[in-house]
Design an enzyme around this catalytic site. Structure first.
Site, mmCIF file in Angstrom:
data_model
loop_
_atom_site.group_PDB
_atom_site.id
_atom_site.type_symbol
_atom_site.label_atom_id
_atom_site.label_comp_id
_atom_site.label_asym_id
_atom_site.label_seq_id
_atom_site.Cartn_x
_atom_site.Cartn_y
_atom_site.Cartn_z
ATOM 1 N N GLU A 29 0.848 -1.199 0.000
ATOM 2 C CA GLU A 29 0.000 0.000 0.000
ATOM 3 C C GLU A 29 0.884 1.249 0.000
ATOM 4 O O GLU A 29 2.040 1.191 0.433
ATOM 5 C CB GLU A 29 -0.909 -0.073 1.257
ATOM 6 N N ASP A 30 0.340 2.357 -0.488
ATOM 7 C CA ASP A 30 1.125 3.607 -0.497
ATOM 8 C C ASP A 30 1.173 4.263 0.879
ATOM 9 O O ASP A 30 2.219 4.672 1.345
ATOM 10 C CB ASP A 30 0.584 4.588 -1.558
ATOM 11 N N ASP A 59 -3.342 5.793 6.609
ATOM 12 C CA ASP A 59 -3.692 7.060 7.249
ATOM 13 C C ASP A 59 -4.562 6.731 8.465
ATOM 14 O O ASP A 59 -4.039 6.495 9.555
ATOM 15 C CB ASP A 59 -4.410 7.915 6.190
ATOM 16 N N LYS A 65 0.808 7.319 8.928
ATOM 17 C CA LYS A 65 0.562 8.495 9.783
ATOM 18 C C LYS A 65 0.030 8.001 11.122
ATOM 19 O O LYS A 65 -1.186 7.876 11.289
ATOM 20 C CB LYS A 65 -0.490 9.417 9.134
ATOM 21 N N PHE A 84 -1.020 16.329 4.701
ATOM 22 C CA PHE A 84 -1.349 15.777 3.386
ATOM 23 C C PHE A 84 -0.135 15.822 2.464
ATOM 24 O O PHE A 84 0.523 16.844 2.316
ATOM 25 C CB PHE A 84 -2.513 16.559 2.766
ATOM 26 N N ASP A 134 -1.846 10.987 -4.779
ATOM 27 C CA ASP A 134 -2.441 12.058 -5.586
ATOM 28 C C ASP A 134 -3.147 13.111 -4.753
ATOM 29 O O ASP A 134 -3.538 12.873 -3.610
ATOM 30 C CB ASP A 134 -3.470 11.462 -6.554
ATOM 31 N N ARG A 137 0.573 11.953 -9.041
ATOM 32 C CA ARG A 137 1.059 10.587 -8.780
ATOM 33 C C ARG A 137 2.432 10.329 -9.393
ATOM 34 O O ARG A 137 3.192 9.503 -8.910
ATOM 35 C CB ARG A 137 0.094 9.545 -9.357
#
Ligand code: IMP
Length: 181
Positions: A100-101, A104, A132, A153, A160, A166
């Protein structure tokens, strides 16, 4: 500085720093999965760049598969239900690593893991580029986490802002409102 639509982003993590850390994560995964044939499940869209840099550093025999989430409002509950789409492989008895990127709130990853567990994988681990910790709302164990970042953010390296950014080869952070012209 990078401007995307109405927002300005400043440098946060350079390509060199990101890729050095991905190298360390790959080394750890090579060690942990030595002699095994794991299946990596890449969560689109955001994880595509991280996954490509990570996977090409692995010297394991492995499979790679890609999933997306379909989001819809469930009429029976107020929650936003997200269902994984695109997984064809049988995960029973397999060593599974989700790529996963960013984690959060952890709600997405929590739902994804809950949907994978009934397939009875032998093991289930998560590799995320960013995390995070302050934003976490659901319990998720992250076996491989690249960078713990503040609750701000970020864009770039797969992530993105409104569909854009991206392809940036580094990660940029949203500047304070006070610095937005
Ligand atoms: P979670 O369910 O709150 O953990 O959110 C996960 C998803 O939210 C990620 O896969 C991203 O698509 C998106 N996301 C969370 N934080 C950021 C960010 O800082 N920049 C871009 N996308 C983000």
């Amino acid at each position: 500085m990078v401007t995307i639509l109405d927002k300005t982003f400043g440098p946060f993590l350079s390509q060199a720093i990101i890729e050095e850390r991905i190298g360390e994560m790959a080394a750890q995964i090579n060690e942990d999965y030595h002699g095994k044939t794991p299946i990596f499940i890449v969560v689109l869209n955001g994880a595509f760049l991280f996954a490509s840099e990570l996977l090409k550093r692995l010297d394991l025999s492995c499979e790679v598969s890609f999933v997306r989430f379909a989001s819809y409002e469930n009429t029976q509950s107020s929650g936003n239900v997200r269902e994984i789409l695109g997984l064809q492989e049988n995960l029973s008895g397999r060593d599974v690593v989700v790529i996963e990127d960013i984690v959060d709130t952890g709600l997405t990853m929590n739902q994804l893991l809950n949907q994978l567990r009934p397939s009875n994988p032998k093991s289930l681990a998560v590799a995320t580029l960013l995390h995070k910790p302050e934003a976490l709302k659901a319990p998720v164990s992250l076996e491989y986490a690249g960078f713990e970042i503040e609750n701000r953010f970020v864009v770039g390296y797969g992530l993105d802002y409104d569909g854009l950014g991206r392809n940036l080869n580094a990660i940029y952070v949203l500047q304070d409102i006070s610095s937005q012209a």
